[in-house]
Design an enzyme around this catalytic site. Structure first.
Site, PDB file in Angstrom:
ATOM      1  N   SER A 136     -97.738  71.820  80.564  1.00 35.85           N
ATOM      2  CA  SER A 136     -98.009  73.097  81.186  1.00 35.85           C
ATOM      3  C   SER A 136     -98.596  74.148  80.245  1.00 35.85           C
ATOM      4  O   SER A 136     -98.857  75.272  80.664  1.00 35.85           O
ATOM      5  CB  SER A 136     -96.689  73.643  81.769  1.00 35.85           C
ATOM      6  OG  SER A 136     -95.725  73.852  80.727  1.00 35.85           O
TER       7      SER A 136
ATOM      8  N   LYS B 110     -98.132  81.411  74.761  1.00 36.17           N
ATOM      9  CA  LYS B 110     -97.917  80.992  76.152  1.00 36.17           C
ATOM     10  C   LYS B 110     -97.103  82.044  76.898  1.00 36.17           C
ATOM     11  O   LYS B 110     -96.204  82.671  76.323  1.00 36.17           O
ATOM     12  CB  LYS B 110     -97.200  79.636  76.159  1.00 36.17           C
ATOM     13  CG  LYS B 110     -97.056  78.992  77.538  1.00 36.17           C
ATOM     14  CD  LYS B 110     -96.403  77.626  77.411  1.00 36.17           C
ATOM     15  CE  LYS B 110     -96.225  76.939  78.767  1.00 36.17           C
ATOM     16  NZ  LYS B 110     -95.597  75.607  78.628  1.00 36.17           N
TER      17      LYS B 110
ATOM     18  N   SER C 204     -95.132  69.214  77.428  1.00 40.55           N
ATOM     19  CA  SER C 204     -96.000  70.327  77.818  1.00 40.55           C
ATOM     20  C   SER C 204     -96.852  70.905  76.701  1.00 40.55           C
ATOM     21  O   SER C 204     -97.763  71.686  76.966  1.00 40.55           O
ATOM     22  CB  SER C 204     -95.169  71.448  78.454  1.00 40.55           C
ATOM     23  OG  SER C 204     -94.783  71.102  79.760  1.00 40.55           O
TER      24      SER C 204
END
Length: 496
Positions: free
Chosen positions: A161, A80, A185
């Site tokens: 996210s 990420k 997330s």
């Protein structure tokens, strides 16, 4: 590469060991696959081809000489874009950090790299992790690979996210990906994309090099296609880190998943507060069915109460925004972040740099957090939220004296359409999307999302299993049993 591709890390490692496949060839194929799917799914914000090929070449040499570094040597992994990766841009999907290239790596990626992992690329996310759909990114929204259509705005959201990481795994590009989890997330996109998503106990994994959102809740998360792969990655990255004072000092005992699992004597709790407004019939049916499966296998399944669950989302929102306002203050255009060309005065430089670098969601959270932290509001908002957070943690402590684990939904439904999702505000969507996930962050406890079945629209439906602090060994063992019973069929093909 016209052959059956490995489906798990164990299979991949066996292919490398038998020399039916080598890391360099496999990585070349993975990079082609990532590039081919990038334009459709937007899972990656950048593909690190040069770095990946260098790492894969080194891995190939180690396999040839019989000096491999472990089960992840040569495995393709995505990271990420809020984890620092040395010499690879790390932007948090925000204009504020668009040109930031770290000179060091986050501890969790550093440990994977030392184990021989190959960095395919950095994955898309909501700006600074503030969102639950991976729709608020300067690189555009990520599309769920389970979508019936990828045209226009008729695609399904990936969740957030860490949506890019979830799609990278679900689409078969990578075997594993790193996400972050502040209020769900990692687990939210894992649920929508039909993969395993683990939020470990707070302090088990180092946060060093994870660009902070909410320091008291942030944890690195793991996304894989199987529970066993999740355990393999966890074993590689868990443990003390002198660069992060919040990690536990006790050495980590690796998770070892048994081949045979007996559930007799296991106590499973069903929190009544999670049967909430907005819970879809399909998720409710799936929840009940898995509870019945556990009971049929010898576990005791009982209802439990977590009284402060209804307050948790509000407390989470207040504390989140207060810490965000503090953490985002470092981006001033001088020390960190985008520097505006308008610098007639220091005040103007600050104002223009932040106005140009942050999107509306980030600005809104900063302003709201500052409001809660005003002297006149501090006690009635921030202090009170801290007090209720303690009560939420005590809810879990009390529940775990009666049961071993809690079974809940991860999300209230399957993945919504993008065009429907963006009709709501970021704040409203997070209140819905994070309802079942953020309590685990409030309590610091481990939680894992598991794909169970497909909805009538052929979209993944997942459930969440939560356990006491540092119960990852038993949590993953029970998760593996559930996984073996439901036999969820992953989307990614193993033949190319």
């Amino acid at each position: 590469m016209n052959r059956r591709l490995p489906a798990t890390l164990r299979e991949l490692s066996e292919c490398f060991r038998s020399k039916s496949l080598d890391p360099l060839t496999f990585t070349e194929h993975t990079l082609h696959r990532a590039s081919d799917r990038a334009k459709h799914l937007n899972a990656f914000v950048r593909i690190s081809s040069q770095t990946a090929l260098q790492q894969a070449e080194a891995s190939t040499q180690r396999h040839r000489s019989g000096s491999t570094l472990g089960p992840l040597d040569g495995a393709t992994i995505a990271v990420k874009d809020n984890f620092c990766t040395r010499n690879v841009a790390t932007t948090c999907a925000s204009r504020m950090l668009e040109s930031f290239v770290p000179t060091y790596s986050a501890t969790v990626w550093e440990r994977l790299e030392r184990g021989g992992a190959v960095l395919v690329g950095k994955t898309n996310m909501d700006q600074f992790g503030m969102g639950s759909g991976t729709v608020d990114s300067i690189f555009g929204p990520t599309r769920n690979c389970w979508s019936e259509s990828l045209e226009g705005e008729r695609f399904r959201i990936a969740g957030g996210s860490s949506g890019g990481s979830a799609v990278a795994v679900a689409s078969g590009v990578c075997f594993a990906a790193l996400g972050s989890d502040t209020g769900g997330s990692t687990r939210n996109p894992a649920s929508y994309c039909g993969v395993v998503g683990l939020k470990p106990t707070y302090g088990l994994l180092s946060r060093h090099g994870l660009i902070p959102l909410v320091n008291s809740m942030d944890v690195p998360g793991i996304l894989t296609r199987t529970v066993k792969d999740c355990a393999t990655v966890l074993n590689a990255i868990a443990g003390p880190d002198e660069r992060d004072s919040t990690t536990v000092k006790k050495p980590f005992k690796p998770v070892e998943l048994p081949e045979s699992i007996c559930l007799k004597g296991l106590r499973i709790g069903i929190p009544v507060e999670y049967h909430c407004e907005g819970l879809s019939e399909e998720v409710l049916h799936t929840w009940a069915k898995v509870a019945d499966m556990l009971e049929d296998a010898g576990a005791t399944v009982t209802s439990v109460s977590l009284p402060y669950t209804s307050a948790s989302i509000f407390v989470y929102s207040i504390l989140n925004q207060c810490e965000v306002s503090s953490n985002m203050s470092r981006y001033d255009g001088i020390e960190f972040g985008l520097r505006s060309d308008e610098d007639a005065s220091t005040e103007q430089l600050y104002a223009r740099s932040r106005a140009e670098g942050f999107n509306g969601v980030v600005k809104n959270r900063i302003l709201t957090g500052n409001y809660f932290l005003l002297r006149k509001n501090y006690d009635k908002f921030f202090q009170k939220a801290l007090q209720v957070r303690r009560l939420i943690a005590e809810d879990f402590d009390k529940a775990f004296t009666k049961v071993d684990f809690l079974l809940t939904p991860t999300t209230l439904s399957s993945a919504p359409l993008y065009e429907d999702f963006v009709q709501g505000t970021n704040r409203d969507q997070c209140a819905v999307q994070d309802f079942c996930t953020q309590p685990a962050n409030m309590g610091g406890i481990p939680a894992i999302s598991l794909p169970i079945r497909l909805s009538e629209h052929k979209l993944p439906i997942s459930l969440q299993l939560m356990g006491p602090n540092f119960s990852e060994q038993n949590l993953l063992t029970v998760a593996k049993w559930i996984e073996s019973q439901v036999e969820f069929e992953h989307l990614c093909a193993t033949n190319d």
